[in-house]
Structure formats: C-alpha cells, structure tokens
Design a protein around this motif. Structure first.
Motif, PDB file in Angstrom:
ATOM      1  N   VAL A 197       0.836  -1.204   0.000  1.00 18.27           N
ATOM      2  CA  VAL A 197       0.000   0.000   0.000  1.00 18.27           C
ATOM      3  C   VAL A 197       0.871   1.256   0.000  1.00 18.27           C
ATOM      4  O   VAL A 197       0.626   2.213  -0.744  1.00 18.27           O
ATOM      5  CB  VAL A 197      -0.949  -0.009   1.214  1.00 18.27           C
ATOM      6  CG1 VAL A 197      -1.686   1.323   1.319  1.00 18.27           C
ATOM      7  CG2 VAL A 197      -1.942  -1.152   1.091  1.00 18.27           C
ATOM      8  N   ALA A 198       1.934   1.247   0.809  1.00 18.55           N
ATOM      9  CA  ALA A 198       2.814   2.411   0.859  1.00 18.55           C
ATOM     10  C   ALA A 198       3.633   2.566  -0.420  1.00 18.55           C
ATOM     11  O   ALA A 198       4.021   3.687  -0.772  1.00 18.55           O
ATOM     12  CB  ALA A 198       3.751   2.295   2.062  1.00 18.55           C
ATOM     13  N   GLY A 199       3.894   1.469  -1.107  1.00 18.33           N
ATOM     14  CA  GLY A 199       4.713   1.523  -2.318  1.00 18.33           C
ATOM     15  C   GLY A 199       3.939   1.524  -3.611  1.00 18.33           C
ATOM     16  O   GLY A 199       4.515   1.236  -4.674  1.00 18.33           O
ATOM     17  N   LEU A 200       2.654   1.837  -3.558  1.00 17.75           N
ATOM     18  CA  LEU A 200       1.854   1.869  -4.795  1.00 17.75           C
ATOM     19  C   LEU A 200       2.411   2.826  -5.843  1.00 17.75           C
ATOM     20  O   LEU A 200       2.382   2.514  -7.039  1.00 17.75           O
ATOM     21  CB  LEU A 200       0.404   2.225  -4.455  1.00 17.75           C
ATOM     22  CG  LEU A 200      -0.444   1.107  -3.838  1.00 17.75           C
ATOM     23  CD1 LEU A 200      -1.846   1.603  -3.515  1.00 17.75           C
ATOM     24  CD2 LEU A 200      -0.520  -0.098  -4.775  1.00 17.75           C
ATOM     25  N   PRO A 201       2.918   4.020  -5.470  1.00 17.23           N
ATOM     26  CA  PRO A 201       3.512   4.882  -6.506  1.00 17.23           C
ATOM     27  C   PRO A 201       4.677   4.226  -7.234  1.00 17.23           C
ATOM     28  O   PRO A 201       4.830   4.384  -8.451  1.00 17.23           O
ATOM     29  CB  PRO A 201       3.964   6.118  -5.705  1.00 17.23           C
ATOM     30  CG  PRO A 201       3.085   6.139  -4.510  1.00 17.23           C
ATOM     31  CD  PRO A 201       2.855   4.701  -4.165  1.00 17.23           C
ATOM     32  N   VAL A 202       5.489   3.482  -6.501  1.00 20.38           N
ATOM     33  CA  VAL A 202       6.617   2.806  -7.135  1.00 20.38           C
ATOM     34  C   VAL A 202       6.126   1.712  -8.075  1.00 20.38           C
ATOM     35  O   VAL A 202       6.649   1.541  -9.186  1.00 20.38           O
ATOM     36  CB  VAL A 202       7.560   2.223  -6.062  1.00 20.38           C
ATOM     37  CG1 VAL A 202       8.702   1.448  -6.715  1.00 20.38           C
ATOM     38  CG2 VAL A 202       8.120   3.335  -5.193  1.00 20.38           C
ATOM     39  N   LEU A 203       5.113   0.960  -7.651  1.00 21.27           N
ATOM     40  CA  LEU A 203       4.558  -0.081  -8.516  1.00 21.27           C
ATOM     41  C   LEU A 203       3.964   0.510  -9.784  1.00 21.27           C
ATOM     42  O   LEU A 203       4.151  -0.016 -10.889  1.00 21.27           O
ATOM     43  CB  LEU A 203       3.499  -0.882  -7.755  1.00 21.27           C
ATOM     44  CG  LEU A 203       3.984  -1.737  -6.579  1.00 21.27           C
ATOM     45  CD1 LEU A 203       2.800  -2.395  -5.883  1.00 21.27           C
ATOM     46  CD2 LEU A 203       4.966  -2.780  -7.050  1.00 21.27           C
ATOM     47  N   GLY A 204       3.241   1.621  -9.641  1.00 20.48           N
ATOM     48  CA  GLY A 204       2.678   2.277 -10.819  1.00 20.48           C
ATOM     49  C   GLY A 204       3.754   2.802 -11.744  1.00 20.48           C
ATOM     50  O   GLY A 204       3.647   2.676 -12.978  1.00 20.48           O
ATOM     51  N   LEU A 205       4.810   3.380 -11.171  1.00 19.33           N
ATOM     52  CA  LEU A 205       5.928   3.871 -11.984  1.00 19.33           C
ATOM     53  C   LEU A 205       6.595   2.734 -12.739  1.00 19.33           C
ATOM     54  O   LEU A 205       6.917   2.867 -13.935  1.00 19.33           O
ATOM     55  CB  LEU A 205       6.937   4.578 -11.084  1.00 19.33           C
ATOM     56  CG  LEU A 205       8.220   5.088 -11.764  1.00 19.33           C
ATOM     57  CD1 LEU A 205       7.882   6.166 -12.780  1.00 19.33           C
ATOM     58  CD2 LEU A 205       9.200   5.612 -10.716  1.00 19.33           C
ATOM     59  N   ALA A 206       6.799   1.602 -12.066  1.00 23.07           N
ATOM     60  CA  ALA A 206       7.449   0.461 -12.719  1.00 23.07           C
ATOM     61  C   ALA A 206       6.590  -0.102 -13.840  1.00 23.07           C
ATOM     62  O   ALA A 206       7.084  -0.372 -14.941  1.00 23.07           O
ATOM     63  CB  ALA A 206       7.744  -0.622 -11.685  1.00 23.07           C
ATOM     64  N   THR A 207       5.293  -0.260 -13.583  1.00 22.61           N
ATOM     65  CA  THR A 207       4.403  -0.826 -14.607  1.00 22.61           C
ATOM     66  C   THR A 207       4.350   0.065 -15.842  1.00 22.61           C
ATOM     67  O   THR A 207       4.518  -0.396 -16.983  1.00 22.61           O
ATOM     68  CB  THR A 207       2.990  -1.021 -14.033  1.00 22.61           C
ATOM     69  OG1 THR A 207       3.063  -1.846 -12.870  1.00 22.61           O
ATOM     70  CG2 THR A 207       2.086  -1.674 -15.064  1.00 22.61           C
ATOM     71  N   GLY A 208       4.111   1.363 -15.628  1.00 18.89           N
ATOM     72  CA  GLY A 208       4.050   2.285 -16.765  1.00 18.89           C
ATOM     73  C   GLY A 208       5.381   2.430 -17.467  1.00 18.89           C
ATOM     74  O   GLY A 208       5.446   2.481 -18.704  1.00 18.89           O
ATOM     75  N   GLY A 209       6.472   2.483 -16.678  1.00 24.07           N
ATOM     76  CA  GLY A 209       7.787   2.631 -17.293  1.00 24.07           C
ATOM     77  C   GLY A 209       8.176   1.443 -18.145  1.00 24.07           C
ATOM     78  O   GLY A 209       8.713   1.604 -19.247  1.00 24.07           O
ATOM     79  N   VAL A 210       7.919   0.244 -17.659  1.00 20.54           N
ATOM     80  CA  VAL A 210       8.245  -0.959 -18.440  1.00 20.54           C
ATOM     81  C   VAL A 210       7.427  -0.994 -19.728  1.00 20.54           C
ATOM     82  O   VAL A 210       7.943  -1.348 -20.796  1.00 20.54           O
ATOM     83  CB  VAL A 210       8.000  -2.225 -17.601  1.00 20.54           C
ATOM     84  CG1 VAL A 210       8.130  -3.473 -18.461  1.00 20.54           C
ATOM     85  CG2 VAL A 210       8.987  -2.292 -16.449  1.00 20.54           C
ATOM     86  N   ALA A 211       6.144  -0.625 -19.652  1.00 14.12           N
ATOM     87  CA  ALA A 211       5.303  -0.613 -20.855  1.00 14.12           C
ATOM     88  C   ALA A 211       5.849   0.372 -21.890  1.00 14.12           C
ATOM     89  O   ALA A 211       5.913   0.055 -23.092  1.00 14.12           O
ATOM     90  CB  ALA A 211       3.863  -0.257 -20.478  1.00 14.12           C
ATOM     91  N   VAL A 212       6.257   1.561 -21.449  1.00 10.07           N
ATOM     92  CA  VAL A 212       6.801   2.553 -22.384  1.00 10.07           C
ATOM     93  C   VAL A 212       8.107   2.061 -22.995  1.00 10.07           C
ATOM     94  O   VAL A 212       8.324   2.165 -24.208  1.00 10.07           O
ATOM     95  CB  VAL A 212       7.008   3.905 -21.663  1.00 10.07           C
ATOM     96  CG1 VAL A 212       7.762   4.879 -22.559  1.00 10.07           C
ATOM     97  CG2 VAL A 212       5.677   4.491 -21.249  1.00 10.07           C
ATOM     98  N   VAL A 213       8.998   1.495 -22.161  1.00  8.35           N
ATOM     99  CA  VAL A 213      10.273   0.997 -22.664  1.00  8.35           C
ATOM    100  C   VAL A 213      10.062  -0.113 -23.693  1.00  8.35           C
ATOM    101  O   VAL A 213      10.703  -0.125 -24.756  1.00  8.35           O
ATOM    102  CB  VAL A 213      11.146   0.501 -21.497  1.00  8.35           C
ATOM    103  CG1 VAL A 213      12.366  -0.259 -22.018  1.00  8.35           C
ATOM    104  CG2 VAL A 213      11.598   1.663 -20.641  1.00  8.35           C
ATOM    105  N   CYS A 214       9.157  -1.030 -23.406  1.00  2.32           N
ATOM    106  CA  CYS A 214       8.895  -2.138 -24.341  1.00  2.32           C
ATOM    107  C   CYS A 214       8.305  -1.620 -25.648  1.00  2.32           C
ATOM    108  O   CYS A 214       8.677  -2.085 -26.740  1.00  2.32           O
ATOM    109  CB  CYS A 214       7.956  -3.155 -23.697  1.00  2.32           C
ATOM    110  SG  CYS A 214       8.671  -4.083 -22.331  1.00  2.32           S
ATOM    111  N   PHE A 215       7.395  -0.659 -25.554  1.00  4.24           N
ATOM    112  CA  PHE A 215       6.766  -0.135 -26.761  1.00  4.24           C
ATOM    113  C   PHE A 215       7.797   0.571 -27.637  1.00  4.24           C
ATOM    114  O   PHE A 215       7.813   0.403 -28.866  1.00  4.24           O
ATOM    115  CB  PHE A 215       5.647   0.833 -26.383  1.00  4.24           C
ATOM    116  CG  PHE A 215       4.656   1.083 -27.480  1.00  4.24           C
ATOM    117  CD1 PHE A 215       3.682   0.161 -27.773  1.00  4.24           C
ATOM    118  CD2 PHE A 215       4.715   2.242 -28.240  1.00  4.24           C
ATOM    119  CE1 PHE A 215       2.764   0.373 -28.793  1.00  4.24           C
ATOM    120  CE2 PHE A 215       3.810   2.467 -29.265  1.00  4.24           C
ATOM    121  CZ  PHE A 215       2.831   1.528 -29.542  1.00  4.24           C
TER     122      PHE A 215
END
Length: 745
Positions: A197-215
């Motif tokens: 719960v406290a690290g949700l911003p980090v999880l969101g950053l990782a998910t979005g960042g990986v998607a952008v890098v892969c694309f």
C-alpha cells in the motif's frame, strides 16, 4: 469447408488476400454443441448448488452462515442470523490428542480436524488469559454445548483462522502449524500488505515505465536487433576463449609462483585440460557460426521484418491485453461452475461422538452431536471432468483466436507487395480485419487445434493428480515413472502447441483446414529445418535477454528509489516490494514480447511458404523484402515489351515474350533481353529451339523453337534449362546463375 486431407493444390492464387473460405465447420458445430452441454451442467449446478456455502461456510447443522434456511434455529432467524458471517471451529479433546501425538498425519488435509463441527458466529471468539476460567463458546445445538476457546483467531475470508502470534493459542495447535511451515505467515502478510500500500507509486511507476520501454523497443528493433543478436553471438565466443586463456594464465602463474608443497600443483594438469576443453568448444562454436552465418543473417532479417510489422500496425500490441479479459472471464466461468457442482448436493446430518473437556472439573465427557456432511448427486467425476475439459478447450480457443489475429496481421504485411523492397504495409484497420476473418472464416480450425491441445492438457492434469498420490507412497520406482510421464506429457504439450501455431499461420496464408494446414506446416518446417531452428533459437535468446535486462534495470531503479528517496517512506519490507516490482516488470515485458514472438513465428512461416511454394515467375512471384532477396539471391522475373510491342498484345499461344532479370548486373556485364517465339511462358516452355540469332547493337538474342510433345527425357521443367545451356555455350556467352528465371548478358 476445410477437409482433413493432405492433397496437393497448386492453383496459383495470391496468398492471404484471395480465395478466403470457411474451414472445419464441422468442428465448430461440435464446439458449439459441447458448450450447450456446459450450459446444461452449469444449470444443474446453479439449481442445486450454493456458492454462499463456499464463501461463508457451513455449520454443524448444514446451515450456511448469515443465509436464512430451514435448518436455522427459529430463535436465530432474521437479523440475528444475518450477523453471523464468520465460522469458527472448536477443538475437542480428541483433536488435541491427535495434534500432540501425530500432527504430521494431518498435513495432507489440515482442515479435517474440524470437519462438520463449525459454528456460525458474529465475531471470532478469543480465549481467556485465566486457564481456570476459560472462555466458552456456546453452540445452538440441541442439547446446547459449550466449547472451550483454546486458540485466538481472526477472520480471514469469513473463517476464524488461528492467530499463531498470540500467546493464548493452544500450544499443540501452534506446533502443528509450525510443522506445516505457516507459523509466521500471518504477521508477514500484514507487513507485506502495508508495504504494498505504501509503495503503490513505485509499482505504478514500474508498470508504466516498463510498458513505455517495451513499446519504444518494439519500434527500435528494426535497427538494433541485428546489433543485439550479433553482439550476443560473438560475445559468447569471446567469453569461451577468454575463459580458456584465463585458465592457462592461472596454471602458468601458479606453476611459477606457488611453493613446491602447495597442493595447487596437483591441479595444474586438470586446469590445462579444462582450458583445452574450452578452446576446443570455442573452435567448434566458431566453425558452427561460420557454417550457420547465412542462416543467422536470415534470422536477423526475419526479426527486423517482424519489427516492421509492429511498426506498420502498432495496435497489434493491444491484442494480448484484450485477450486476457476473455481469458479470465472463461476461467471465472469454469471455476464458478466447479464451485456450484461442488456445493450442488444435499446436506446429510449424522451424529458423531466427541469428547468435550471440562477444564474446571478436570473431567472429559463423551457426547453425541450432529455433524453436517455434503452428499452431492451432481458432483460425479463425469460432470467435473466435462466442465474441466470444456474450460481447457475454451481457454485454448481464446488463446488461438488471439494468435491467429496476430498471424493474419503479419501475413498481410508479408504478402502485401510481390516486388522485392520495403514497400510492404498492413491495410488500414488491419487488426480489425484480421479479427473479423478469424471469427468469420476459421473458428472451426481453431476449435480443432484447441481440442487437440485441451486433450493433452487434460491428460497431463490427470497424470499430475495420480502423481500427487504416488508421491505419498514409499515406492521410489513408481515416483520415478510418474515424473518421467510428467516430463513426457509436458514435452508433448509443447510440441502440439508448436504445430498448432504454425498450422494456424498456414491457414491464414492459404485458407485450408486444420489437417491440411498441419501437413503443409510440417512439410515447410522440415524443408527449412535449419533456418527455422536457428531463427527460433536466436529469437528466444534475444527475447529472454531483453526481458531480463528490462526486469533487472527497473528492479534496480525501484530499489534505489525506495532506499534513497521519499518514495520509500512507510515501506517496512523494501525487499518484498522490490521483488514484486521485478515480477510485475517481467510480466509486462513478457506481454509485449509475446506479441513480438507471435509475429516472428508468423513471419518465419510466411518466409518458409514463400521460399518453397513460389519460384519467381509472374504466376508465383517471390514476396521477399530486399534483405531476404539479397541473402537468398532470389528475384522475380519481369515481363517487358519487345520491339515496341505491348505485353497485353502478346497472347499465350503466339507472339513474343521477353523476360528481364530484376537482379543487379554483375561487374562488367550489361542487361540482355531474350525474345521467345513460344506457345507459353519460359517457365512452362514445351519445345526445342531451332535457331539462335544475336541482334546487332542490342545485345539481344532471338530464340525460335517449334513445339514438341513432352517426353520423359525432357519434361516441362527441364527442357528450357537444357536448351538454355546449349544456346549460351554455342555463342560463347556466360550462362546466368539461374537460367529458368534470369537473363543477364
């Protein structure tokens, strides 16, 4: 409708875009009828089943907690019973004795110690700190029984699970759960939840960042995939030789500097032998690279072409996420029906004898109390297997639809332009067109292939169930045989899936049924076995390395952010959050590279089909791009006018027809036209040349021939080449590399 045959069909058509028809309709009908049976099974489960029994639990009388029924005591009906949403299981003296003497025997079924004795409660009862006056939980049985509360508990999924962190929990129960390796899961889970719960911003950053890098990487692959692949290939070679060199240096260094009594001298010979083995492996690896270099170039060209497909139709990356929606919907249906079937029965109440402790008097009393047992009429093995197989078949069908949609996009791109070059493209709305063609024409073929795969998966699940029973026995031989069977079935499933994927691509290309597509796919794979094996191996290598690099990079970045920025505030377990980021990063990267892998498989099969089925004539032109055409040295013929005449005025039975190579000239050579007085094109000329004349100032040769009947000695395929050889030899001219296709003077 596609037929299950392996007949040969050489009718010249444009692949993918022409002669599209429905295939394997009969299999689609069977699939629809089977789903009718699944609906009937679901209805039976819905009619007599109750999922609330699984959610809230069933007490000792067979009543579902918080749900009114005829078995609920009259004094508890209504709002009073609706509040009892949790179920608590008492501990009897017999259970305590079993826990103390033979806890390991309960590990196969930990909940069996409290079967049928559950009591519906509003709040999970807590024990008393005073052992002389323990807390008691009163049941609503007749006669009323008061159970001593011997363990602390808290509600999880409406079940009162033991709180092992409490000092008030029965020691024997705590030891039992410790044997089951679950003693610290409760407190650990609390810390994990708070950290996530406290690290949700980090999880969101990782998910979005990986998607952008892969694309972005998908678009860059057209330029960098060759660099990545060649770097990996030659880096392995360099590391092998470097390892051998380091071992030799180490052996020489130790021989010169180590004291005579040092035991390292005993290993010098072994070190030199290991270095020699590495050098030998390096030499073999280098020779393999030299021998396979042309096939490696083909693999690079295929990967670059796959990247261009994604660039031409970027919306294809949305296919897997959309597929997941239907995948989880089908999975939820299957699980829900299984739950309904499990609860679709009648509750049978039987009296059992239990020993009830009296901690105040120190005595035990044996009494008979009711216990609820579920006897189902509809949870037969047949119905469970029917629903299980239908779920597997449907899940395989959903995955097959997604793959064929992607394969259609890749096939459209590959066969969009018959001229060698980079003018290929996917039609506007290509993804929607591909999905429409898949659903309208080829659901039957997908149902056929999915059926075969589901059969293998079902057999594998049944074998795994049998294996779980075998593992509890003492027979090592039986365990070994079971594991071998599991390994064989896993390999069989991969083979079936591989054949299905390639058959689906062939269906996209030539609109044939499943059996014929399988035959064609296997024939093409065997014909191009070296190219296919090299391309698939190198592609998998590149994909794995890219996924690991992306995962490792983002995992390290998130760990650094948690340790050095305010994003780590409130995260009690940064290592757990870092691992979770790594898992999410790998899953997101796998989702993108799944698309790339599917496109690469489709492009590779298109390449095999193009190479083996076409010959470069106007009737069957090659569809290679510039890179593949240059590597294979295969080009298309071009029909050009001769002596000012137009091609459309030259009939197939009379007139002149000229063929000119589209291949670049060789050094010191000029183009040459060859005019034929022929009843058919050069690829099918059936005659013998009677004269050969060189036209002045044009470097053109006029060849005249008279038609002759085809004979075994000179077939339609052999005659032109035989005449061609003799004609060029007579005039002392260099013969083209492939006289059947090119004319270069």
């Amino acid at each position: 409708m596609g037929c299950c045959c392996c007949c040969k069909d050489d009718k010249p058509v444009r692949p993918v875009f022409e002669n599209r028809s429905c295939t394997d309709i009969f299999c689609l009908i069977i699939f629809v009828l089977f789903w009718g049976g699944m609906v009937a099974v679901a209805y039976l489960g819905y009619r007599d089943g109750d999922l609330w029994r699984l959610y809230y639990g069933t007490d000792f009388q067979g009543s579902t907690c918080s749900i009114d029924s005829s078995t609920v005591p009259t004094n508890l009906t209504g709002a009073s019973w609706a509040k009892r949403k949790n179920i608590w299981y008492p501990i009897t003296v017999d259970m305590v004795q079993t826990l103390a003497t033979d806890a390991a025997s309960l590990l196969t079924d930990p909940f069996s110690i409290a079967d049928g004795l559950g009591v519906c409660v509003e709040e999970c009862p807590q024990p008393s700190a005073n052992l002389l006056t323990p807390a008691m939980q009163q049941s609503y049985s007749d006669p009323v029984i008061e159970w001593p509360v011997l363990y602390a508990s808290k509600p999880i999924l409406n079940r009162c699970f033991p709180d092992l962190a409490s000092n008030l929990t029965l020691k024997e129960l705590t030891n039992f759960v410790q044997v089951a390796n679950a003693d610290s899961w409760s407190s650990f889970w609390d810390s994990v939840v708070s950290s996530v719960v406290a690290g949700l911003p980090v999880l969101g950053l990782a998910t979005g960042g990986v998607a952008v890098v892969c694309f972005v990487l998908m678009f860059l692959f057209r330029w960098i995939v060759g660099v990545i692949l060649y770097t990996l290939v030659f880096l392995v070679d360099a590391l092998i030789f470097a390892g051998g060199g380091v071992l030799i240096w180490y052996g020489i260094h130790q021989s010169a500097t180590a004291p005579a009594e040092d035991p390292v001298h005993d290993w010098i010979t072994a070190i030199y032998i290991a270095a020699g083995i590495l050098f030998f492996i390096g030499i073999i690896y280098t020779l393999v690279l030299i021998f396979m270099f042309r096939r490696i170039r083909i693999a690079v060209a295929v990967l670059e072409l796959a990247s261009k497909v994604i660039v031409s139709a970027p919306t294809v990356v949305l296919v897997p996420p959309c597929t997941l929606i239907f995948f989880f919907a089908a999975l939820a249906w299957g699980l829900a029906v299984e739950g309904l079937l499990y609860t679709a029965g009648h509750i049978t109440i039987q009296n059992i004898t239990v020993t009830v402790p009296d901690p105040i008097l120190g005595t035990n009393t044996s009494i008979a109390i009711p216990s609820a047992l579920l006897n189902s009429e509809y949870t037969s093995i047949f119905m469970q297997l029917y629903n299980l197989f239908g779920t597997l078949w449907t899940l395989a069908m959903v995955h097959a639809i997604a793959f064929m949609t992607i394969a259609f996009v890749a096939s459209m791109y590959y066969f969009s332009d018959p001229q060698p070059g980079n003018n290929k493209s996917v039609p506007c709305g290509g993804v929607l067109i591909s999905l429409g063609w898949t659903l309208f024409y080829h659901l039957g073929t997908l149902a056929f292939g999915s059926f075969v795969l589901a059969c293998v998966q079902l057999i594998r699940l049944l074998a795994a169930y049998v294996q779980s029973k075998i593992e509890k026995t003492q027979s090592d031989a039986a365990k070994w045989v079971g594991r071998c069977v599991q390994c064989y079935l896993a390999c069989l499933e991969r083979v079936v899936n591989f054949v299905n994927r390639n058959a689906y691509v062939v269906t996209c290309i030539q609109s044939s049924g499943f059996c014929k597509s399988c035959y064609t796919a296997m024939d093409l794979l065997l014909s191009c076995l070296a190219e296919v094996a090299t391309a698939n191996f190198l592609a998998d290598w590149v994909f794995v390395c890219c996924k690991l690099a992306i995962t490792g990079g983002w995992t390290f970045l998130c760990w650094w952010l948690l340790e050095n920025t305010e994003l780590g505030d409130g995260v009690d377990l940064p290592i757990v959050l870092t691992v979770l980021v790594g898992i999410i990063s790998y899953l997101v990267a796998s989702l993108f590279f799944h698309v790339y892998d599917a496109v690469q498989d489709a492009v590779l099969m298109c390449y095999c089909y193009d190479k083996e089925k076409n010959n470069g004539t106007p009737e069957k032109p090659y569809y290679f791009n510039d890179d593949l055409a240059g590597i294979l040295d295969k080009y298309n013929q071009k029909v050009v006018p001769v002596d000012g005449e137009q091609n459309e005025d030259m009939g197939d039975m009379a007139g002149q027809r000229a063929y000119k190579s589209s291949r670049p000239n060789e050094a010191g050579m000029t183009d040459m036209n060859v005019s034929l007085q022929a009843p058919s094109s050069i690829a099918g000329a059936n005659g013998t040349f009677t004269s050969l004349e060189e036209e002045p100032n044009t470097r053109a040769l006029t060849m005249k021939h008279a038609p002759i009947p085809e004979s075994p000695e000179h077939s339609m395929d052999e005659s032109p080449e035989l005449v061609w050889d003799s004609a060029f030899h007579q005039h002392n001219l260099p013969k083209p590399v492939d006289p059947m296709m090119y004319v270069t003077g």
